[in-house]
Design a protein around this motif. Structure first.
Motif, PDB file in Angstrom:
ATOM      1  N   UNK A 185       0.827  -1.206   0.000  1.00  0.00           N
ATOM      2  CA  UNK A 185       0.000   0.000   0.000  1.00  0.00           C
ATOM      3  C   UNK A 185       0.862   1.256   0.000  1.00  0.00           C
ATOM      4  N   UNK A 186       1.951   1.248   0.779  1.00  0.00           N
ATOM      5  CA  UNK A 186       2.855   2.405   0.778  1.00  0.00           C
ATOM      6  C   UNK A 186       3.462   2.618  -0.602  1.00  0.00           C
ATOM      7  N   UNK A 187       3.883   1.529  -1.248  1.00  0.00           N
ATOM      8  CA  UNK A 187       4.461   1.653  -2.586  1.00  0.00           C
ATOM      9  C   UNK A 187       3.431   2.183  -3.590  1.00  0.00           C
ATOM     10  N   UNK A 188       2.197   1.696  -3.465  1.00  0.00           N
ATOM     11  CA  UNK A 188       1.157   2.178  -4.361  1.00  0.00           C
ATOM     12  C   UNK A 188       0.911   3.667  -4.171  1.00  0.00           C
ATOM     13  N   UNK A 189       0.840   4.094  -2.888  1.00  0.00           N
ATOM     14  CA  UNK A 189       0.636   5.519  -2.630  1.00  0.00           C
ATOM     15  C   UNK A 189       1.791   6.348  -3.170  1.00  0.00           C
ATOM     16  N   UNK A 190       3.001   5.869  -2.983  1.00  0.00           N
ATOM     17  CA  UNK A 190       4.166   6.599  -3.489  1.00  0.00           C
ATOM     18  C   UNK A 190       4.152   6.664  -5.012  1.00  0.00           C
ATOM     19  N   UNK A 191       3.776   5.563  -5.656  1.00  0.00           N
ATOM     20  CA  UNK A 191       3.701   5.555  -7.120  1.00  0.00           C
ATOM     21  C   UNK A 191       2.642   6.530  -7.603  1.00  0.00           C
ATOM     22  N   UNK A 192       1.483   6.572  -6.916  1.00  0.00           N
ATOM     23  CA  UNK A 192       0.443   7.526  -7.318  1.00  0.00           C
ATOM     24  C   UNK A 192       0.897   8.965  -7.154  1.00  0.00           C
ATOM     25  N   UNK A 193       1.606   9.260  -6.032  1.00  0.00           N
ATOM     26  CA  UNK A 193       2.089  10.624  -5.826  1.00  0.00           C
ATOM     27  C   UNK A 193       3.128  11.005  -6.874  1.00  0.00           C
TER      28      UNK A 193
END
Length: 290
Positions: A185-193
């Motif tokens: 989830x952290x990686x997904x959020x970072x990728x979206x940002x």
């Protein structure tokens, strides 16, 4: 010395139980001692290795295979009860046994026995050997039973440890899965940002490129219109302004005056007009026209 006692039935006395004991030192093929009793009388005989080899040769069999047949008939009692048939003559003390194969029967071996003078002693010894064998087998059975119980305890212990390992493995897998979900989830959020930031950076560049393309297109269009207007003015045939052409004429006349050796071979506009009107007349020289 190893001993084996078995119960047999003679073909001449099928209702009377006889006991047959076979004892050997090393192997059955190296020779053995055979004892036969009906509970009242006893007969004993010794079979040597040479006799066993001779019997195998007479039957055209290998010695190992013949010894195995002897073991099945006299020791282990393998196969159905009617596979082997035993014969004994109390008069001649001749003991023999046959093997039945479907409808064919052949003699597998024969030995000469001697009658024992004191059969009670032989029978007593036979009974003691049977009791010793029973005690030995019972001791082996008890040992095997204790070993079986120990193996069962070990198996239960191993099974309990295995279940604990499985539970620990499942707990570790659950914990790792939870951690993996958090990291994912952290990686997904970072990728979206990062993707959002990239779009914000690329948007001004796209606008600038669009404005640059628009400006270039407008400049090309204006240049093309100007060129078109100039070509239209030249083709319209509007007479030039005399004030503009006068200096050019004066400059040309000055060059002609300054160069008296050069003759003007280019006809003027009026001469061209005259020549177009009078096609048959030849043009006059520039000097005469001047």
């Amino acid at each position: 010395m190893e001993r084996k006692v078995s119960r047999i039935y003679l073909a001449s006395e099928p209702d009377v139980v006889h006991f047959l004991q076979v004892a050997w030192e090393k192997t059955l093929g190296s020779g053995f001692v055979i004892t036969l009793t009906d509970g009242q009388s006893a007969w004993i005989g010794t079979v040597r290795e040479a006799e066993i080899s001779q019997e195998a040769d007479d039957m055209a069999m290998e010695k190992e295979k013949y010894v195995e047949e002897l073991r099945k008939a006299l020791v282990s009692g393998a196969g159905p009860a009617d596979t082997y048939k035993f014969n004994f003559s109390k008069d001649s003390c001749h003991f023999s046994f046959d093997k039945n194969l479907k409808d064919v029967s052949f003699e597998l071996g024969s030995f000469n026995l001697e009658k024992v003078a004191n059969p009670a002693e032989v029978i007593r010894k036979l009974i003691c050997d049977c009791l010793d064998t029973i005690a030995e087998n019972q001791a082996k059975n008890e040992h095997l039973q204790r070993e079986n119980e120990r193996l069962l305890r070990d198996w239960n212990d191993v099974q309990g440890r295995f279940e604990k390992c499985v539970s620990a493995k499942e707990a570790v897998e659950t914990d790792l899965y939870k951690r993996f979900v958090l990291v994912l989830n952290e990686k997904k959020a970072k990728i979206r940002s990062l993707h959002k930031l990239l779009n914000e950076v690329q948007e001004p560049e796209k606008n600038m490129e669009h404005e640059r393309e628009t400006t270039t297109h407008s400049e090309v269009t204006s240049d093309r219109d100007a060129v078109y207007d100039e070509s239209t003015d030249e083709e319209s045939g509007t007479p030039p302004n005399p004030s503009v052409l006068a200096p050019a004429t004066l400059r040309r006349d000055d060059s002609i005056i300054s160069s008296p050796d050069v003759t003007d071979i280019v006809p003027s506009r009026k001469r061209r007009q005259r020549m177009q009107k009078n096609c048959g007349t030849e043009p006059k020289m520039a000097s005469q026209e001047h």
